[in-house]
Design an enzyme around this catalytic site. Structure first.
Site, mmCIF file in Angstrom:
data_model
loop_
_atom_site.group_PDB
_atom_site.id
_atom_site.type_symbol
_atom_site.label_atom_id
_atom_site.label_comp_id
_atom_site.label_asym_id
_atom_site.label_seq_id
_atom_site.Cartn_x
_atom_site.Cartn_y
_atom_site.Cartn_z
ATOM 1 N N TYR A 142 -8.463 16.557 24.616
ATOM 2 C CA TYR A 142 -8.532 17.423 25.793
ATOM 3 C C TYR A 142 -9.946 17.968 25.879
ATOM 4 C CZ TYR A 142 -7.244 21.262 29.015
ATOM 5 O OH TYR A 142 -7.158 22.131 30.072
ATOM 6 N N LYS A 170 -7.534 13.792 28.176
ATOM 7 C CA LYS A 170 -7.304 14.647 29.337
ATOM 8 C C LYS A 170 -8.654 15.201 29.758
ATOM 9 C CE LYS A 170 -5.131 18.957 30.867
ATOM 10 N NZ LYS A 170 -4.385 20.170 30.442
#
Length: 299
Positions: A142, A170
């Site tokens: 992320y 992400k």
């Protein structure tokens, strides 16, 4: 068992970064979490991220995190991926949370860039590798420098992609050029982590979304990605433009705050926030209602 995945879509296409419902007195609302999780999967989500930023992970205990993973997994079974956020700025703690999530039944892990500490790229590499080495679960990185203070540079992502369990990223970096290069070089499954850029990121190689607005518009997001993949870019653009007021409204302030307010307006589990987050004012709530109505959300 886990839901069906492919190397291209290891966690499906549409995932909600789920809020953590609390009771009126601020305790973890396990029943509410299970009802919300089932509702989101029924709406068309392939997966749910629990214990992420939108789940108020900085203010939930390790025990609550474990309880939440178990509860959501029980609620949705293998109908959807249950991905547990395990990111902290302490590698040892993140490893402990990763092992806890695996024991609790998570299908995968979400690992945010360590925040506040501002580690070097080598530090990031060792941090993410230690987490990936600690369990048998697939890992989604992320990358959100606006919150963490440090981006994961392209070369670091390419190195991390060599790890057999680091399978996805992400992206909340907001840099389409850098995303284009990193997707091409890393081969990772790329998920939009910025709702306003869902469609643009598809155009440079993303496979799906980890969304906040999907609490409210999952069917529309599915329609968007399916239209794009079918080559109907005009329809995908039409859906994107129709959702612009929703994107704008949810992110006028902190997304957790607005989504919990919207869930309350819809009669869905959400409950209060934990400090330092605070509820919307009356004027802000009225603005949110106008934004959602402009985007076609029924309250």
């Amino acid at each position: 068992m886990a839901p069906t995945s492919t190397p291209q879509t290891p966690f499906g296409r549409v995932l909600t970064a789920m809020v953590t419902p609390f009771t009126p007195d601020g305790a973890l609302d396990v029943d509410g979490a299970q009802r919300l999780a089932a509702h989101l999967v029924d709406a068309g989500n392939d997966g749910l991220i629990v214990n992420g930023t939108t789940g108020e992970s900085p203010t939930t205990s390790d025990a609550e995190k474990e309880q939440l993973v178990r509860a959501v997994r029980e609620a949705v079974g293998d109908r959807a991926f249950v991905v547990a956020g395990v990111g902290t700025n302490d590698t040892r703690h993140s490893v402990e949370l990763a092992r806890q999530a695996e024991r609790a039944g998570a299908h995968g892990l979400l690992t945010v860039t360590p925040y506040y500490s501002k580690p070097t790229q080598e530090g990031l590499y060792r941090h993410f590798t230690a987490i990936a080495d600690s369990t048998d679960l697939p890992v989604m990185l992320y990358d959100i420098p606006g919150r963490s203070g440090v981006p994961i540079q392209t070369e670091t992502i390419v190195r991390l992609a060599e790890h057999p369990r680091i399978v996805a990223n992400k992206d909340a970096k907001g840099d389409l050029g850098r995303a284009s290069w990193t997707i091409a070089r890393s081969g990772l499954a790329w998920y939009s982590g910025d709702d306003m850029l869902n469609l643009p990121l598809l155009s440079v190689g993303a496979v799906g979304f980890v969304s906040v607005v999907s609490h409210l518009v999952t069917p529309e997001l599915r329609s968007l990605v399916e239209a794009y993949l079918a080559g109907d870019v005009a329809k995908a653009l039409e859906v994107h433009q129709r959702l612009l007021p929703v994107y704008t409204g949810v992110f006028r302030t902190q997304g957790v705050i607005t989504v919990k307010a919207a869930l309350g307006l819809k009669g869905l589990p959400g409950g209060p926030l934990r400090l330092p987050l605070v509820e919307l004012s009356e004027d802000e709530t009225e603005q949110l209602k106008r934004d959602l109505a402009a985007g076609g959300v029924q309250l």
